[in-house]
Design a protein around this motif. Structure first.
Motif, PDB file in Angstrom:
ATOM      1  N   SER A 157       0.877  -1.168   0.000  1.00 38.70           N
ATOM      2  CA  SER A 157       0.000   0.000   0.000  1.00 38.70           C
ATOM      3  C   SER A 157       0.915   1.218   0.000  1.00 38.70           C
ATOM      4  O   SER A 157       1.889   1.275   0.758  1.00 38.70           O
ATOM      5  CB  SER A 157      -0.927   0.014   1.219  1.00 38.70           C
ATOM      6  OG  SER A 157      -0.197   0.075   2.422  1.00 38.70           O
ATOM      7  N   LYS A 158       0.626   2.169  -0.885  1.00 39.35           N
ATOM      8  CA  LYS A 158       1.512   3.311  -1.071  1.00 39.35           C
ATOM      9  C   LYS A 158       1.357   4.320   0.072  1.00 39.35           C
ATOM     10  O   LYS A 158       0.281   4.490   0.642  1.00 39.35           O
ATOM     11  CB  LYS A 158       1.206   3.997  -2.401  1.00 39.35           C
ATOM     12  CG  LYS A 158       1.335   3.103  -3.632  1.00 39.35           C
ATOM     13  CD  LYS A 158       2.718   2.571  -3.830  1.00 39.35           C
ATOM     14  CE  LYS A 158       2.925   2.000  -5.228  1.00 39.35           C
ATOM     15  NZ  LYS A 158       1.964   0.967  -5.605  1.00 39.35           N
ATOM     16  N   HIS A 159       2.460   4.995   0.370  1.00 38.76           N
ATOM     17  CA  HIS A 159       2.447   6.050   1.374  1.00 38.76           C
ATOM     18  C   HIS A 159       1.869   7.327   0.761  1.00 38.76           C
ATOM     19  O   HIS A 159       1.898   7.526  -0.460  1.00 38.76           O
ATOM     20  CB  HIS A 159       3.867   6.300   1.889  1.00 38.76           C
ATOM     21  CG  HIS A 159       3.917   7.117   3.132  1.00 38.76           C
ATOM     22  ND1 HIS A 159       4.028   8.491   3.133  1.00 38.76           N
ATOM     23  CD2 HIS A 159       3.846   6.748   4.441  1.00 38.76           C
ATOM     24  CE1 HIS A 159       4.048   8.935   4.374  1.00 38.76           C
ATOM     25  NE2 HIS A 159       3.944   7.902   5.198  1.00 38.76           N
ATOM     26  N   ASP A 160       1.331   8.188   1.620  1.00 43.43           N
ATOM     27  CA  ASP A 160       0.723   9.442   1.133  1.00 43.43           C
ATOM     28  C   ASP A 160       1.718  10.302   0.361  1.00 43.43           C
ATOM     29  O   ASP A 160       1.337  11.041  -0.557  1.00 43.43           O
ATOM     30  CB  ASP A 160       0.155  10.249   2.309  1.00 43.43           C
ATOM     31  CG  ASP A 160      -1.043   9.566   2.954  1.00 43.43           C
ATOM     32  OD1 ASP A 160      -1.657   8.708   2.286  1.00 43.43           O
ATOM     33  OD2 ASP A 160      -1.359   9.881   4.113  1.00 43.43           O
TER      34      ASP A 160
ATOM     35  N   ILE B  53       4.913  -5.839   7.448  1.00 43.35           N
ATOM     36  CA  ILE B  53       6.308  -6.206   7.647  1.00 43.35           C
ATOM     37  C   ILE B  53       7.271  -5.171   7.062  1.00 43.35           C
ATOM     38  O   ILE B  53       8.476  -5.423   6.971  1.00 43.35           O
ATOM     39  CB  ILE B  53       6.604  -7.593   7.046  1.00 43.35           C
ATOM     40  CG1 ILE B  53       6.319  -7.625   5.546  1.00 43.35           C
ATOM     41  CG2 ILE B  53       5.809  -8.662   7.766  1.00 43.35           C
ATOM     42  CD1 ILE B  53       6.748  -8.933   4.884  1.00 43.35           C
ATOM     43  N   HIS B  54       6.752  -4.010   6.706  1.00 43.95           N
ATOM     44  CA  HIS B  54       7.603  -2.964   6.140  1.00 43.95           C
ATOM     45  C   HIS B  54       8.208  -2.122   7.253  1.00 43.95           C
ATOM     46  O   HIS B  54       7.494  -1.506   8.044  1.00 43.95           O
ATOM     47  CB  HIS B  54       6.780  -2.066   5.205  1.00 43.95           C
ATOM     48  CG  HIS B  54       7.605  -1.036   4.503  1.00 43.95           C
ATOM     49  ND1 HIS B  54       7.105   0.194   4.139  1.00 43.95           N
ATOM     50  CD2 HIS B  54       8.902  -1.036   4.089  1.00 43.95           C
ATOM     51  CE1 HIS B  54       8.042   0.890   3.535  1.00 43.95           C
ATOM     52  NE2 HIS B  54       9.138   0.160   3.488  1.00 43.95           N
TER      53      HIS B  54
ATOM     54  N   SER C 162      10.586   4.489   0.862  1.00 40.90           N
ATOM     55  CA  SER C 162       9.697   5.531   1.394  1.00 40.90           C
ATOM     56  C   SER C 162       8.388   5.635   0.628  1.00 40.90           C
ATOM     57  O   SER C 162       7.409   6.182   1.142  1.00 40.90           O
ATOM     58  CB  SER C 162      10.413   6.892   1.375  1.00 40.90           C
ATOM     59  OG  SER C 162      10.753   7.263   0.045  1.00 40.90           O
ATOM     60  N   VAL C 163       8.324   5.105  -0.609  1.00 42.45           N
ATOM     61  CA  VAL C 163       7.081   5.192  -1.379  1.00 42.45           C
ATOM     62  C   VAL C 163       5.999   4.268  -0.825  1.00 42.45           C
ATOM     63  O   VAL C 163       4.820   4.427  -1.126  1.00 42.45           O
ATOM     64  CB  VAL C 163       7.322   4.855  -2.865  1.00 42.45           C
ATOM     65  CG1 VAL C 163       8.267   5.861  -3.490  1.00 42.45           C
ATOM     66  CG2 VAL C 163       7.855   3.445  -3.026  1.00 42.45           C
ATOM     67  N   PHE C 164       6.409   3.278  -0.002  1.00 36.52           N
ATOM     68  CA  PHE C 164       5.448   2.325   0.558  1.00 36.52           C
ATOM     69  C   PHE C 164       5.063   2.721   1.982  1.00 36.52           C
ATOM     70  O   PHE C 164       5.892   3.210   2.750  1.00 36.52           O
ATOM     71  CB  PHE C 164       6.028   0.906   0.585  1.00 36.52           C
ATOM     72  CG  PHE C 164       6.420   0.385  -0.768  1.00 36.52           C
ATOM     73  CD1 PHE C 164       5.481   0.288  -1.778  1.00 36.52           C
ATOM     74  CD2 PHE C 164       7.721  -0.005  -1.027  1.00 36.52           C
ATOM     75  CE1 PHE C 164       5.826  -0.199  -3.027  1.00 36.52           C
ATOM     76  CE2 PHE C 164       8.079  -0.494  -2.268  1.00 36.52           C
ATOM     77  CZ  PHE C 164       7.131  -0.588  -3.274  1.00 36.52           C
ATOM     78  N   ASP C 165       3.798   2.475   2.311  1.00 33.89           N
ATOM     79  CA  ASP C 165       3.355   2.597   3.695  1.00 33.89           C
ATOM     80  C   ASP C 165       3.434   1.235   4.367  1.00 33.89           C
ATOM     81  O   ASP C 165       4.159   1.045   5.339  1.00 33.89           O
ATOM     82  CB  ASP C 165       1.929   3.153   3.741  1.00 33.89           C
ATOM     83  CG  ASP C 165       1.420   3.314   5.159  1.00 33.89           C
ATOM     84  OD1 ASP C 165       2.258   3.394   6.085  1.00 33.89           O
ATOM     85  OD2 ASP C 165       0.192   3.357   5.366  1.00 33.89           O
ATOM     86  N   GLN C 166       2.704   0.248   3.819  1.00 34.87           N
ATOM     87  CA  GLN C 166       2.687  -1.090   4.390  1.00 34.87           C
ATOM     88  C   GLN C 166       2.988  -2.140   3.317  1.00 34.87           C
ATOM     89  O   GLN C 166       2.688  -1.938   2.138  1.00 34.87           O
ATOM     90  CB  GLN C 166       1.323  -1.384   5.024  1.00 34.87           C
ATOM     91  CG  GLN C 166       0.961  -0.436   6.162  1.00 34.87           C
ATOM     92  CD  GLN C 166      -0.338  -0.828   6.844  1.00 34.87           C
ATOM     93  OE1 GLN C 166      -0.952  -1.845   6.527  1.00 34.87           O
ATOM     94  NE2 GLN C 166      -0.768  -0.021   7.807  1.00 34.87           N
TER      95      GLN C 166
END
Length: 237
Positions: free
Chosen positions: A52-55, A208-209, A219-223
């Motif tokens: 899932s992408k980070h804001d 697990i991120h 940094s582009v990923f949230d989870q």
């Protein structure tokens, strides 16, 4: 994935042929009354990380896309099963999942001089897994039986890089994971062993991120959550 499914189907057809040739002889009837039994498992895994992408992803023009890739792995496990009733059993199937080189493919926007526009970053994993399942068995038809299973798992990533020093091309993963599993299998009773092909779906429920805002590709990923499909052959006494 299609190739692995065809291999499993071919194996089932071969076992069915052996089964048809032995309909008059019922093998391992004593197994139906054993309170517990043991064996080994050999398997193939297809795995990827569901992101899932980070804001901040939409605010960053250095990376335009970040997509997960499937990767193969191989498992070697022990198996211990205890009978609860005619229909229900509990099973532990601990072991190792080796060679999981999960990866992401990135399309870059702004880039440095001589930097390729498409980058693939590999995350190496070797996992110690501890699954526990509840099995529901069908009636035995000659030397054949079907079962379904559901349960939970606890995984430890032996190659976790969560504590690795910062490097721009890292995607850091935490060491521990918890998840749920469901599957279906087929018991083929042979004279000296029970062979059980099985397909199982395993979904990680925990994130697990180990996100680090300073890392470009992380940094582009949230989870991130693990997703695996297992094709396994159980050999039981």
């Amino acid at each position: 994935m299609r190739k692995q499914v065809l291999i499993v189907v071919a194996g089932l057809l071969a076992l069915s042929t052996v089964q048809a040739q032995n309909l008059k002889t019922l093998h391992r009837l004593e197994r139906e009354n054993d309170p517990f039994y043991f064996g080994l498992s050999l398997g193939y895994a297809s795995s990827y990380l569901h992101p899932s992408k980070h804001d901040t992803f939409l605010q960053n023009d250095s990376i335009l896309t970040a997509e997960p890739n499937r990767s193969p792995g191989y498992s070697l496990r022990l198996i211990a099963t205890a009978r609860l009733s005619k229909r229900f059993e509990v099973r532990a199937n601990p072991g190792l999942i080796l060679g999981l080189d999960r990866s992401f493919t990135y399309t870059l926007g702004s880039r440095q001089l001589f930097e390729e526009p498409v980058q693939t970053k590999i995350i190496q994993s070797n996992i110690a897994t501890f699954p526990f399942h509840l099995k529901f068995n069908s009636d035995r038809i000659n030397n054949f039986k079907v079962y379904v299973l559901a349960g939970v798992k606890y995984d430890i990533d032996l190659a976790s890089n969560a504590k690795t020093r910062n490097a721009d091309d890292l995607v850091k993963l935490k060491k521990n994971d918890f998840g749920a599993e469901i599957g279906i299998g087929f018991n083929f009773y042979l004279p000296f062993v029970t062979v059980s092909p099985e397909i199982k779906f395993s979904n990680g429920l925990s994130n697990i991120h180990a996100r680090d805002a300073a890392l470009k590709y992380s940094s582009v990923f949230d989870q991130l959550r693990s997703r695996m499909v297992f094709f396994t052959i159980h050999l039981e006494q």
